[in-house]
Each structure stands twice: as structure tokens, then as C-alpha cells.
Design a protein around this motif. Structure first.
Motif, PDB file in Angstrom:
ATOM      1  N   GLU A  58       0.839  -1.190   0.000  1.00 58.05           N
ATOM      2  CA  GLU A  58       0.000   0.000   0.000  1.00 58.05           C
ATOM      3  C   GLU A  58       0.873   1.238   0.000  1.00 58.05           C
ATOM      4  O   GLU A  58       1.948   1.262   0.575  1.00 58.05           O
TER       5      GLU A  58
ATOM      6  N   THR B  57       0.575   5.342   0.822  1.00 57.41           N
ATOM      7  CA  THR B  57      -0.278   6.389   1.367  1.00 57.41           C
ATOM      8  C   THR B  57       0.415   7.731   1.260  1.00 57.41           C
ATOM      9  O   THR B  57       1.635   7.812   1.171  1.00 57.41           O
TER      10      THR B  57
ATOM     11  N   ASN C 222      -5.338  12.246   1.448  1.00 55.13           N
ATOM     12  CA  ASN C 222      -5.640  10.989   2.123  1.00 55.13           C
ATOM     13  C   ASN C 222      -6.994  10.448   1.673  1.00 55.13           C
ATOM     14  O   ASN C 222      -7.164   9.241   1.466  1.00 55.13           O
ATOM     15  N   ALA C 223      -7.979  11.347   1.532  1.00 51.46           N
ATOM     16  CA  ALA C 223      -9.299  10.928   1.064  1.00 51.46           C
ATOM     17  C   ALA C 223      -9.226  10.398  -0.366  1.00 51.46           C
ATOM     18  O   ALA C 223      -9.887   9.409  -0.709  1.00 51.46           O
TER      19      ALA C 223
ATOM     20  N   GLU D 267      -6.658   8.914  -1.784  1.00 51.19           N
ATOM     21  CA  GLU D 267      -6.010   7.609  -1.794  1.00 51.19           C
ATOM     22  C   GLU D 267      -6.896   6.511  -1.224  1.00 51.19           C
ATOM     23  O   GLU D 267      -6.793   5.358  -1.626  1.00 51.19           O
ATOM     24  N   ARG D 268      -7.772   6.862  -0.315  1.00 55.87           N
ATOM     25  CA  ARG D 268      -8.706   5.868   0.221  1.00 55.87           C
ATOM     26  C   ARG D 268      -9.760   5.473  -0.804  1.00 55.87           C
ATOM     27  O   ARG D 268     -10.393   4.422  -0.671  1.00 55.87           O
ATOM     28  N   SER D 269      -9.960   6.304  -1.820  1.00 54.46           N
ATOM     29  CA  SER D 269     -11.062   6.077  -2.760  1.00 54.46           C
ATOM     30  C   SER D 269     -10.582   5.860  -4.192  1.00 54.46           C
ATOM     31  O   SER D 269     -11.326   6.134  -5.136  1.00 54.46           O
TER      32      SER D 269
ATOM     33  N   GLU E  20     -14.288  17.559   2.460  1.00 55.22           N
ATOM     34  CA  GLU E  20     -13.095  17.270   3.263  1.00 55.22           C
ATOM     35  C   GLU E  20     -12.309  18.541   3.551  1.00 55.22           C
ATOM     36  O   GLU E  20     -11.759  18.724   4.636  1.00 55.22           O
TER      37      GLU E  20
END
Length: 300
Positions: A5, A7, A207-208, A210-212, A225
């Protein structure tokens, strides 16, 4: 099969290879954001996003030749070693590259100080300053007083146990006062009025993203956000990164896809699914448009 992963902590982490060793996320406030990274020995050109706060980079270990330039201009080189620091106040994105000269790993600390904190420090130390205020650019400088304060950040972030938000904020206040006393430039643009994203908002948005990566792009969710309207967010995001939010999202997808193709045995179809492309042909077209070659050729 192991999937690695990747991030992001700030805009830099979408471009710079390396490992994040520690960060102040658990003790984060709008006054300070601190991160420690180990970097690759050779880094080709990448774009450093422009954010509202000045960025301080302190060398914790190793020595390197670091080059910087504004878009379209000549490269400027600095030889740096442990204890040297950079103070960057650019209101536009700029390019950076380096190669490590020592056998030791290249470890750096990134520090963002909130603009309200810097403004309070400047008002306290320079009551006579009423015009434009900014901090001077420093490349490969050395300041023993700052080094002592940075070292306290390092100890607090890397010592086992819970970090103290109060202590982190106290160190940040000391750094802000020192910068206001030693590095004020009254001839430059006003740091408080700079029209750019604060680092903590850029961090939250990335971060948002990369989460999606496997989901459809949604500008509205990212604006929420950041706590801004879609129009205002899009404008400031492009000012910070040089790309629109949707283009930056595609770049993050392709960064993850390249990593999956090189570092795992995942099939090309599954790699495309992992970054949000349900059609193999659509993924291949998008990959070639962004990277320059088809996924199968890139893997070879």
C-alpha cells in the motif's frame, strides 16, 4: 502475493519515493504538522506543491546534492548534510531532484507551521511591521538554535509512548518566534494573505483521494473534506499542485497502478480494478495516456 500500500501525507508523497517513519497526525493541530521520511538515494524531478504555510525540511541523516528550480528556469544546486535545513515559501509549485552522496540513508523531517501561529509570532516580535510580511527562502542553511528545536520534535515523534500535543505546540511556538526574529523579509508577499491551501487541508484531501482510488471521482466529497465550496476548492487545489483535482486523482491512480505492476504479481486486469477501472481496455488507454506505454509494456 503481497500488495504494498502507498499512502500520502501531503502533496509531496504522491511523487517522492521513500518511507514515512513518523508523523504528528495523532497530535496534529492547525498550528503544526511534522513528518519524518527516509528517501531513495536518487530522485528524479518531481513537483513540490505550493501550500499556504512555509515548508521547513531538516536533514536528519546522510548527505546529498539537492537541486531546485521554478518551472522553466535553471536548476540551482545545494550540497547538504546532517543538520542543514531548507525554508521554502514559494506560492507556486516548483521542481526538485537529488542524489545521495553518503553511505548513510537520507532521512529528512518536514515541518509545516500554521499561518495564524506565524502571524502571532511576527506581530509580537515586529510590532512596527505593518506592510507585507514573509520569510526568506533558505536552501541548505544551518541554524543551531533551530536544530535544537527540531531535535525535540524528532525525539517526541520517535520515542515509544504517546506524544504530547501540548509539547508539540510549545515547540512550534518557539520555532515560529525564532523564524520571525531571524528570517523575516518585509519586501516579499504577505504569508498570511497567500491564496493557497493550508497543508493540513491538502493532507486531508489527498488521504481521502487515496482511500477512494477504486471508486468514482467525486469533487463534492473532496470539497467537503477541505471545508470549501467546490469552486473555491478546485481553484486553490490547482494553485497548490498545478493540476485540477480530477487530473491529480488520475495521477494517483496511475502511481498506484505502476506500483502494483512492478511490485506484485497481480494481473493487469486486477490492477486496473484495484484503481477503479472496470474495463481492461479503459484502464490500458488511461495508463498509456498518463504513463506513455501500455501496462503490459510497463511491466516488462
Amino acid at each position: 502475493m503481497q500488495i504494498v500500500e502507498r499512502t500520502s501525507a501531503t502533496g509531496l508523497e504522491s511523487h517522492i519515493r521513500g518511507q514515512r517513519l513518523a508523523a504528528s497526525e495523532d497530535v496534529f493541530s492547525n498550528d503544526v504538522l511534522v513528518q519524518i521520511f527516509t528517501r531513495e538515494r536518487i530522485e528524479q524531478s518531481f513537483v513540490v506543491p505550493a501550500v499556504a504555510e512555509p515548508l521547513i525540511v531538516w536533514v536528519l541523516c546522510g548527505s546529498a546534492t539537492i537541486e531546485e528550480r521554478e518551472p522553466g528556469k535553471e536548476w540551482l544546486a545545494s550540497e547538504v548534510t546532517k543538520g542543514d535545513f531548507f525554508l521554502t515559501t514559494s506560492a507556486v509549485p516548483y521542481e526538485m531532484r537529488w542524489h545521495v552522496n553518503s553511505a548513510e540513508p537520507f532521512v529528512v523531517m518536514h515541518i509545516y507551521l500554521g499561518l495564524p501561529l506565524l502571524e502571532r509570532a511576527i506581530q509580537e516580535t515586529h510590532k512596527e511591521v505593518t506592510g507585507a510580511i514573509c520569510l526568506r527562502e533558505i536552501s541548505g542553511g544551518r541554524d543551531e538554535a533551530l536544530s535544537v528545536l527540531f531535535e525535540q520534535f524528532r525525539v517526541e515523534l520517535t520515542t515509544q509512548g504517546e506524544s504530547s500535543p501540548l509539547l508539540m505546540q510549545g515547540i512550534a511556538q518557539c520555532i515560529a518566534v525564532h523564524l520571525a526574529r531571524r528570517y523575516l523579509d518585509t519586501q516579499a508577499d504577505n504569508i498570511v494573505q497567500r491564496n493557497a491551501l493550508p497543508a493540513f487541508k491538502l493532507k486531508r484531501v489527498l488521504n481521502a483521494m487515496e482511500r477512494s482510488l477504486s471508486e468514482a471521482f467525486c469533487l463534492g466529497d473532496l470539497a467537503v473534506e477541505a471545508g470549501m465550496s467546490e469552486y473555491h476548492f478546485s481553484r486553490l487545489f490547482k494553485r497548490a499542485t498545478g493540476l485540477s483535482p480530477s487530473r491529480y486523482f488520475i495521477r494517483l491512480r496511475m502511481t498506484k497502478a505502476r506500483q502494483l505492476l512492478i511490485e506484485t504479481d497481480m494481473s493487469i486486469i486486477d490492477a486496473g480494478l484495484e484503481v477503479g477501472y472496470s474495463s481492461a481496455s479503459h484502464f490500458s488507454q488511461a495508463f498509456k495516456r498518463e504513463v506513455g506505454v501500455l501496462p503490459s509494456h510497463y511491466r516488462k
